[in-house]
Motif scaffolding. Structure first.
Motif: not given
Length: 238
Positions: A154-163, A191-196, A209-215
């Motif tokens: 929606d109007n938010f952006l979830e930023i998922v880090t290692n922690r 979605y945007m992903v970190h290339r590494e 690498t975390s196991g998350a599956i991104i469409p």
């Protein structure tokens, strides 16, 4: 790492000359030649371009207007037979402005400027790139390297880090505009992903690498291949 170089010039003879100059320089990797701005758009959607060597007078739109229209423009060297364009060109902060006929030594000086510019991009000078978000009246610093992916909600952006995860109020498009360099890859409208952080890429999704599956969004498949896979593929099986 070689500097991926794209040439845009509508004159076939000058395409050959510029191609020869690029191929003579061991720092440069020629990824394509185009005769118009529209061809340039198509190439840049498919390929990772570090340096654009661009004529100013093109058949569909001027090289200056073309560069202004690019959201994340690479390094640019303008080439032209018309000295009068010099001041207009510097509206887009090119690396250099070269007059035809070209002098090889002058061209090499321009490439050295490109090399120096690319060597001091964010992350290359010893300081890891980062950005700030604001949470509960506190500015939180987040390093690029810690981010796995970002997801629009929606109007938010979830930023998922290692922690942990953060949920600032902003759009994914706005974040994409503000990020520097080519660390993150847009793979879907949301979605945007970190290339590494990418472990594997299938037809319809990416596993991190975390196991998350991104469409993967249909309109982003070509960009993923051009910017992340092509040039790094060393074997093929099936």
């Amino acid at each position: 790492m070689k500097i991926n170089t794209l040439i845009i010039d509508d004159d076939a003879d000058w395409q050959k000359i510029l191609t020869k100059f690029v191929q003579m320089n061991p720092l440069l990797e020629l990824v394509g030649t185009c005769g118009s701005a529209m061809e340039g758009y198509a190439k840049m959607a498919e390929l990772e371009v570090d340096l654009l060597i661009c004529d100013i007078e093109l058949p569909d739109m001027s090289g200056l207007a073309f560069v202004k229209s690019i959201r994340f423009a690479p390094c640019v060297i303008f080439v032209t037979a018309h000295r009068d364009y010099a001041l207009d060109c510097y509206d887009v902060s090119p690396i250099d402005f070269l007059l035809k006929p070209l002098d090889l030594n002058r061209f090499l000086q321009s490439i050295e400027k490109v090399r120096q510019r690319l060597s001091v991009l964010p992350g290359a000078a010893g300081v890891e790139p980062y950005f700030f978000i604001r949470e509960n009246h506190i500015y939180v610093q987040i390093a690029y390297k810690d981010v796995l992916y970002m997801k629009a909600q929606d109007n938010f952006l979830e930023i998922v880090t290692n922690r942990q995860s953060y949920l600032p109020i902003m759009s994914i498009s706005k974040m994409e505009e503000q990020l520097k360099g080519d660390v993150f890859l847009r793979v879907h409208r949301s979605y945007m992903v970190h290339r590494e952080a990418i472990q594997s890429i299938a037809k319809n999704d990416i596993v991190l690498t975390s196991g998350a599956i991104i469409p993967i969004g249909d309109q982003y498949r070509t960009q993923i291949s051009g910017k992340h896979i092509n040039g790094y593929l060393v074997s093929r099986n099936g």
